[in-house]
Design an enzyme around this catalytic site. Structure first.
Site, PDB file in Angstrom:
ATOM      1  N   GLU A  94       5.128  12.409-151.420  1.00  9.54           N
ATOM      2  CA  GLU A  94       6.049  11.285-151.327  1.00  9.54           C
ATOM      3  C   GLU A  94       6.564  10.871-152.707  1.00  9.54           C
ATOM      4  O   GLU A  94       5.890  11.013-153.719  1.00  9.54           O
ATOM      5  CB  GLU A  94       5.426  10.093-150.596  1.00  9.54           C
ATOM      6  CG  GLU A  94       4.092   9.617-151.093  1.00  9.54           C
ATOM      7  CD  GLU A  94       3.558   8.458-150.239  1.00  9.54           C
ATOM      8  OE1 GLU A  94       2.723   8.717-149.369  1.00  9.54           O
ATOM      9  OE2 GLU A  94       3.974   7.306-150.456  1.00  9.54           O
ATOM     10  N   CYS A 107       9.688   7.102-158.785  1.00 12.02           N
ATOM     11  CA  CYS A 107       8.246   7.290-158.936  1.00 12.02           C
ATOM     12  C   CYS A 107       7.887   8.616-158.278  1.00 12.02           C
ATOM     13  O   CYS A 107       8.147   8.814-157.099  1.00 12.02           O
ATOM     14  CB  CYS A 107       7.531   6.123-158.244  1.00 12.02           C
ATOM     15  SG  CYS A 107       5.739   6.328-158.155  1.00 12.02           S
ATOM     16  N   CYS A 118     -10.538   7.289-156.752  1.00  9.28           N
ATOM     17  CA  CYS A 118     -10.479   5.819-156.884  1.00  9.28           C
ATOM     18  C   CYS A 118     -10.599   5.192-155.489  1.00  9.28           C
ATOM     19  O   CYS A 118      -9.930   5.614-154.545  1.00  9.28           O
ATOM     20  CB  CYS A 118      -9.187   5.385-157.563  1.00  9.28           C
ATOM     21  SG  CYS A 118      -9.022   6.054-159.226  1.00  9.28           S
ATOM     22  N   CYS A 121      -7.501   3.745-153.369  1.00  9.00           N
ATOM     23  CA  CYS A 121      -6.280   4.552-153.335  1.00  9.00           C
ATOM     24  C   CYS A 121      -6.267   5.526-152.159  1.00  9.00           C
ATOM     25  O   CYS A 121      -7.249   6.239-151.924  1.00  9.00           O
ATOM     26  CB  CYS A 121      -6.145   5.321-154.654  1.00  9.00           C
ATOM     27  SG  CYS A 121      -4.682   6.356-154.714  1.00  9.00           S
ATOM     28  N   GLY A 161      -1.572  11.752-157.179  1.00 12.84           N
ATOM     29  CA  GLY A 161      -2.065  12.715-158.157  1.00 12.84           C
ATOM     30  C   GLY A 161      -2.363  12.104-159.502  1.00 12.84           C
ATOM     31  O   GLY A 161      -1.907  11.002-159.818  1.00 12.84           O
ATOM     32  N   GLU A 162      -3.143  12.832-160.295  1.00  8.13           N
ATOM     33  CA  GLU A 162      -3.465  12.404-161.651  1.00  8.13           C
ATOM     34  C   GLU A 162      -2.700  13.328-162.601  1.00  8.13           C
ATOM     35  O   GLU A 162      -3.052  14.507-162.732  1.00  8.13           O
ATOM     36  CB  GLU A 162      -4.986  12.483-161.865  1.00  8.13           C
ATOM     37  CG  GLU A 162      -5.456  12.370-163.297  1.00  8.13           C
ATOM     38  CD  GLU A 162      -4.872  11.188-164.078  1.00  8.13           C
ATOM     39  OE1 GLU A 162      -4.873  10.064-163.581  1.00  8.13           O
ATOM     40  OE2 GLU A 162      -4.395  11.427-165.208  1.00  8.13           O
ATOM     41  N   SER A 193       1.251   7.430-165.916  1.00  8.19           N
ATOM     42  CA  SER A 193       0.085   6.601-165.631  1.00  8.19           C
ATOM     43  C   SER A 193      -1.143   7.472-165.405  1.00  8.19           C
ATOM     44  O   SER A 193      -1.105   8.434-164.656  1.00  8.19           O
ATOM     45  CB  SER A 193       0.378   5.755-164.386  1.00  8.19           C
ATOM     46  OG  SER A 193      -0.758   5.043-163.989  1.00  8.19           O
ATOM     47  N   LEU A 217      -6.705   0.595-165.737  1.00  9.14           N
ATOM     48  CA  LEU A 217      -7.980   0.075-166.226  1.00  9.14           C
ATOM     49  C   LEU A 217      -8.776  -0.555-165.081  1.00  9.14           C
ATOM     50  O   LEU A 217      -9.896  -0.164-164.799  1.00  9.14           O
ATOM     51  CB  LEU A 217      -7.705  -0.939-167.348  1.00  9.14           C
ATOM     52  CG  LEU A 217      -8.814  -1.139-168.358  1.00  9.14           C
ATOM     53  CD1 LEU A 217      -9.239   0.171-168.994  1.00  9.14           C
ATOM     54  CD2 LEU A 217      -8.369  -2.113-169.450  1.00  9.14           C
ATOM     55  N   HIS A 218      -8.207  -1.529-164.414  1.00  4.41           N
ATOM     56  CA  HIS A 218      -8.759  -2.127-163.188  1.00  4.41           C
ATOM     57  C   HIS A 218     -10.117  -2.817-163.318  1.00  4.41           C
ATOM     58  O   HIS A 218     -10.677  -3.265-162.317  1.00  4.41           O
ATOM     59  CB  HIS A 218      -8.831  -1.099-162.047  1.00  4.41           C
ATOM     60  CG  HIS A 218      -7.539  -0.405-161.747  1.00  4.41           C
ATOM     61  ND1 HIS A 218      -6.319  -1.024-161.852  1.00  4.41           N
ATOM     62  CD2 HIS A 218      -7.271   0.869-161.351  1.00  4.41           C
ATOM     63  CE1 HIS A 218      -5.369  -0.161-161.533  1.00  4.41           C
ATOM     64  NE2 HIS A 218      -5.916   0.991-161.232  1.00  4.41           N
ATOM     65  N   ASN A 292      -3.215  -3.294-152.838  1.00  6.84           N
ATOM     66  CA  ASN A 292      -2.555  -3.052-151.565  1.00  6.84           C
ATOM     67  C   ASN A 292      -3.632  -2.499-150.628  1.00  6.84           C
ATOM     68  O   ASN A 292      -4.058  -1.369-150.788  1.00  6.84           O
ATOM     69  CB  ASN A 292      -1.461  -2.001-151.826  1.00  6.84           C
ATOM     70  CG  ASN A 292      -0.359  -2.095-150.816  1.00  6.84           C
ATOM     71  OD1 ASN A 292      -0.567  -2.544-149.699  1.00  6.84           O
ATOM     72  ND2 ASN A 292       0.815  -1.654-151.212  1.00  6.84           N
ATOM     73  N   CYS A 335       0.076   3.633-152.362  1.00  2.27           N
ATOM     74  CA  CYS A 335       0.156   5.016-152.842  1.00  2.27           C
ATOM     75  C   CYS A 335      -0.464   5.985-151.854  1.00  2.27           C
ATOM     76  O   CYS A 335      -1.642   5.883-151.542  1.00  2.27           O
ATOM     77  CB  CYS A 335      -0.653   5.165-154.137  1.00  2.27           C
ATOM     78  SG  CYS A 335       0.036   4.331-155.513  1.00  2.27           S
TER      79      CYS A 335
END
Ligand code: SAH
Length: 353
Positions: A94, A107, A118, A121, A161-162, A193, A217-218, A292, A335
């Site tokens: 997506e 994005c 995570c 996510c 994805g990372e 990111s 960071l979170h 979210n 996401c």
């Protein structure tokens, strides 16, 4: 598997070598590059200033990636568009288009799925399927630019994805998308990111890119961070911040820290104080994201009041803070949620038939 060359992932020099190998002159490489990266064609037949013989030769040696839109959702509130694309191997990714006064921002996803794990996510729930090719990341932008008939001016690598876990392909993508002879999107308008893969942050800093680095960071201490992000077991916040300072020294680019607020977990005033202490003196911007919620976990969004207090506390430290504006509220999905629900519906349908 297609053993031919993925022509859209070649940079100009590589394309030029290929053209010379085929016994053609260099100016052909310029023409082909323009067809691929400026005119955004999706077939060799469209390259109308090349001879039929050359087009056939290209077709024999190379293939062209393309994305098939399987669903496009458009927000009635702000024009945000969410695209579900099918890749040639049937995988689904997506991408999201956000329309701002300053231009169109896209994005993009960098992998099919993700292996970072995570907790909040949706992209990572089924693990990593595969890396995206440079050409497939370009296609996300190219297909959307064609769809809207307007220029895309900003890119965020914040979809599924990372990006630093697909480092080489992402670097190639950055080179091609910012190339003068391609869409020429300024690297200063690109944000990557990452959940914080420290060695790769150093590599990125040394690579002389000019992109903005955003760190997910979170949390303001390693214990809380480990509860939310398994990657925190590999790298301490202290190591990440050291790498960030190195990135700033090398590039002069101000950093962004993303902080998804989860009620009762990382949204306390002590959390904000710790964060303020950690970040003071770093040239940065903090982006607070009300989490979210995804149906697979019971994380709750922080109360409005808690978010405001958190923000005010950080500002006392002289830190620049924004609360992420929710784009496309009416077509929302965190996401990777859209892809996940699409895949699940498809599986159910296949089971029924
Ligand atoms: N892998 C990269 C980019 C992916 S997502 C990274 O970790 O940064 C972009 C941002 O959205 C990250 O900060 C991510 O942690 C955050 N995010 C993912 N799911 C979310 C959710 N359900 N609610 C709030 N933020 C989320």
């Amino acid at each position: 598997m297609d053993m031919r060359i993925d022509i859209k992932s070649l940079d100009f020099e590589e394309l030029n070598n290929l053209v010379l190998e085929l016994g053609e002159k260099s100016f052909r490489a310029k023409q082909i590059y323009e067809w691929l990266h400026v005119k955004l064609v999706r077939s060799f037949e469209e390259m109308s200033n090349l001879s039929k013989a050359l087009r056939d030769k290209l077709e024999e040696k190379c293939y062209l990636t393309a994305l098939k839109p399987v669903e496009i959702l458009t927000s009635k509130v702000d024009g945000t568009k969410k695209y579900l694309f099918e890749l040639q191997d049937g995988n689904i990714i997506e991408s999201v288009l956000m329309r701002y006064h300053h231009g169109n921002s896209v994005c993009i996803s960098t992998q099919v799925g993700c292996r970072m794990g995570c907790k909040f996510c949706a992209s990572t729930l089924d693990g990593l399927e595969r890396n995206l090719l440079p050409s497939e990341m370009l296609d996300e932008i190219y297909t959307i630019q064609r769809d809207i008939g307007e220029r895309v001016s900003n890119i965020v690598l914040m979809g599924s994805g990372e990006p630093l876990d697909n480092y080489d392909n992402v670097m190639k993508f950055l080179k091609l998308i910012s190339d003068d002879y391609g869409l020429n999107i300024s690297q200063r308008n690109i944000t990557l990111s990452t959940c914080g893969l420290v060695p790769k942050i150093y590599e990125l800093a040394d690579s002389q890119v000019q992109i903005t680095l955003a760190i997910s960071l979170h949390a303001s201490n390693d214990e809380t961070r480990k509860e939310l992000m398994p990657v925190a077991k590999a790298y301490k916040i202290e190591q990440i911040l050291k790498a960030c300072k190195y990135y700033f020294d090398k590039t002069g680019r101000r950093l962004t820290f993303e902080y998804s607020l989860v009620s009762g977990i990382n949204d306390t005033i002590e959390g904000a104080t710790n964060l303020g202490e950690l970040l003071k003196g770093i040239n940065c911007h903090v982006n607070l994201i009300p989490v979210n919620p995804i149906k697979e976990r019971d994380f709750k969004q922080s109360e409005k009041e808690a978010i405001e207090k958190f923000k005010n506390k950080l500002e006392k430290y002289g830190i620049n803070v924004t609360i992420r504006r929710e784009m496309g509220r009416d077509i929302n999905g965190a996401c990777g949620q859209l892809r996940k629900s699409y895949n699940e519906t498809k599986k159910t349908k296949e089971g029924e038939s």
